[in-house]
Design a protein around this motif. Structure first.
Motif, mmCIF file in Angstrom:
data_model
loop_
_atom_site.group_PDB
_atom_site.id
_atom_site.type_symbol
_atom_site.label_atom_id
_atom_site.label_comp_id
_atom_site.label_asym_id
_atom_site.label_seq_id
_atom_site.Cartn_x
_atom_site.Cartn_y
_atom_site.Cartn_z
ATOM 1 N N GLY A 16 0.849 -1.181 0.000
ATOM 2 C CA GLY A 16 0.000 0.000 0.000
ATOM 3 C C GLY A 16 0.887 1.235 0.000
ATOM 4 N N VAL A 17 0.816 2.022 -1.046
ATOM 5 C CA VAL A 17 1.644 3.228 -1.164
ATOM 6 C C VAL A 17 0.750 4.450 -0.998
ATOM 7 C CG1 VAL A 17 3.203 4.557 -2.631
ATOM 8 C CG2 VAL A 17 3.249 2.045 -2.704
ATOM 9 N N GLY A 18 0.993 5.217 0.045
ATOM 10 C CA GLY A 18 0.209 6.417 0.297
ATOM 11 C C GLY A 18 0.797 7.618 -0.413
ATOM 12 N N VAL A 19 -0.071 8.526 -0.879
ATOM 13 C CA VAL A 19 0.397 9.750 -1.527
ATOM 14 C C VAL A 19 -0.027 10.949 -0.675
ATOM 15 C CG1 VAL A 19 0.235 8.635 -3.777
ATOM 16 C CG2 VAL A 19 -1.647 10.080 -3.008
ATOM 17 N N LEU A 20 0.844 11.934 -0.592
ATOM 18 C CA LEU A 20 0.654 13.053 0.334
ATOM 19 C C LEU A 20 0.128 14.324 -0.327
ATOM 20 C CD1 LEU A 20 3.855 12.571 2.540
ATOM 21 C CD2 LEU A 20 1.506 11.868 3.042
ATOM 22 N N TRP A 21 -0.260 14.251 -1.592
ATOM 23 C CA TRP A 21 -0.795 15.458 -2.257
ATOM 24 C C TRP A 21 -2.323 15.440 -2.325
ATOM 25 C CZ3 TRP A 21 2.430 11.899 -4.714
ATOM 26 C CH2 TRP A 21 1.795 11.013 -5.592
ATOM 27 N N GLY A 22 -2.956 14.425 -1.770
ATOM 28 C CA GLY A 22 -4.395 14.294 -1.884
ATOM 29 C C GLY A 22 -5.159 14.789 -0.673
ATOM 30 N N PHE A 23 -6.189 14.037 -0.272
ATOM 31 C CA PHE A 23 -7.103 14.497 0.769
ATOM 32 C C PHE A 23 -6.862 13.841 2.123
ATOM 33 C CE2 PHE A 23 -9.336 14.893 -3.335
ATOM 34 C CZ PHE A 23 -9.419 16.275 -3.364
ATOM 35 N N GLY A 24 -5.956 12.885 2.177
ATOM 36 C CA GLY A 24 -5.577 12.284 3.455
ATOM 37 C C GLY A 24 -4.335 12.980 3.989
ATOM 38 N N ASP A 25 -3.714 12.410 5.004
ATOM 39 C CA ASP A 25 -2.471 12.976 5.511
ATOM 40 C C ASP A 25 -1.555 11.853 5.987
ATOM 41 O OD1 ASP A 25 -3.344 12.177 8.096
ATOM 42 O OD2 ASP A 25 -4.228 14.138 8.492
ATOM 43 N N ARG A 26 -0.349 12.235 6.364
ATOM 44 C CA ARG A 26 0.667 11.259 6.757
ATOM 45 C C ARG A 26 0.189 10.379 7.912
ATOM 46 N NH1 ARG A 26 6.181 10.722 6.280
ATOM 47 N NH2 ARG A 26 6.273 12.631 5.025
ATOM 48 N N ALA A 27 -0.405 11.000 8.937
ATOM 49 C CA ALA A 27 -0.829 10.237 10.115
ATOM 50 C C ALA A 27 -1.862 9.177 9.745
ATOM 51 C CB ALA A 27 -1.392 11.183 11.174
ATOM 52 N N GLU A 28 -2.839 9.571 8.923
ATOM 53 C CA GLU A 28 -3.884 8.628 8.504
ATOM 54 C C GLU A 28 -3.296 7.450 7.736
ATOM 55 O OE1 GLU A 28 -7.564 8.496 5.250
ATOM 56 O OE2 GLU A 28 -7.040 10.421 6.175
ATOM 57 N N LEU A 29 -2.390 7.733 6.816
ATOM 58 C CA LEU A 29 -1.824 6.694 5.960
ATOM 59 C C LEU A 29 -0.879 5.778 6.736
ATOM 60 C CD1 LEU A 29 -1.190 9.008 2.905
ATOM 61 C CD2 LEU A 29 -2.852 7.136 2.990
ATOM 62 N N GLU A 30 -0.087 6.361 7.632
ATOM 63 C CA GLU A 30 0.819 5.540 8.436
ATOM 64 C C GLU A 30 0.045 4.649 9.395
ATOM 65 O OE1 GLU A 30 3.471 8.352 10.255
ATOM 66 O OE2 GLU A 30 4.891 8.276 8.562
ATOM 67 N N LYS A 31 -1.016 5.187 9.989
ATOM 68 C CA LYS A 31 -1.834 4.407 10.904
ATOM 69 C C LYS A 31 -2.471 3.210 10.197
ATOM 70 C CE LYS A 31 -5.693 4.748 14.176
ATOM 71 N NZ LYS A 31 -6.707 5.663 14.774
ATOM 72 N N ALA A 32 -2.837 3.405 8.930
ATOM 73 C CA ALA A 32 -3.464 2.334 8.157
ATOM 74 C C ALA A 32 -2.468 1.249 7.755
ATOM 75 C CB ALA A 32 -4.137 2.912 6.917
#
Length: 210
Positions: A176-192
């Motif tokens: 799962g690769v999170g992107v930081l230019w969208g509507f989520g944030d680092r904390a949300e993506l790391e927690k997931a």
């Protein structure tokens, strides 16, 4: 590698169209819309409307229909492509990756968007949930993509901006690769449980080369 891309918040900035359609739905129901609507981008519409409509099933369904009413005619055009996304997709395709879109948008709404993107032909398939479903079904759609492409899980990645994307990746045992230019944030993506985070689109070229 099979690269599965989320649409809203990953390939396109769709805030303008989504927010306008949510406001349209509330207006049609005669209900004041919430002041902050950015967080509505990503979750299933029924999930977001329900608390504001007293979890009344009929009103929630009406709200979803009113949303789709405007989206079908206007909302699908109200978006912009994030900078460097086109180059990123072109480079990934040229490198031999298989590309597909996995979105929470019903396919009937997502397809014209993807087909009208200047790089839309790079995506072999598009996966969207049943419009009557109360769930985004990211995990189910990812599983379908893996099966359709006959892809090995260790060579498959889901790329997205919200925890729904990462949740779907984790459920299927893929990256799962999170992107930081969208509507989520680092904390949300790391927690997931994101395997990696991309600060800008072109970062994905190197991340997905391994």
């Amino acid at each position: 590698m099979l690269c599965l891309f989320d649409l809203d918040g990953t390939l396109i900035d769709s805030e303008e169209g989504i927010v306008a359609c949510v406001r349209h739905a509330f207006d049609r129901l005669g209900v004041a819309a919430p002041a902050e609507l950015r967080h509505w981008i990503g979750p299933p519409l029924r999930h977001s409307f329900a608390p504001f409509l007293d979890h009344d099933h009929e009103r929630v369904e009406a709200a979803v229909e009113y949303y789709h009413e405007r989206f079908h005619t206007l909302g699908w055009r109200e978006h912009s492509v994030y900078p460097d996304i086109e180059e990123t997709i072109i480079r990934l395709k040229a490198a031999g990756h298989e590309l597909a879109v996995v979105t929470s948008k019903p396919e009937r709404h997502a397809r014209p968007i993807v087909e009208n993107l200047p790089f839309g032909k790079a995506f072999s398939r598009l996966y969207g949930p049943d419009p009557l479903s109360p769930h985004s079904e990211k995990a189910t759609m990812i599983a379908a993509a893996i099966a359709d492409f006959g892809a090995a899980r260790e060579y498959t990645a889901m790329i997205g901006d919200r925890h729904f994307d990462i949740d779907g990746a984790v459920a299927n045992g893929i990256r799962g690769v999170g992107v930081l230019w969208g509507f989520g944030d680092r904390a949300e993506l790391e927690k997931a449980g994101a395997h990696a985070l991309a600060k800008q689109p072109l970062d994905l070229v190197g991340m997905l080369a391994a």
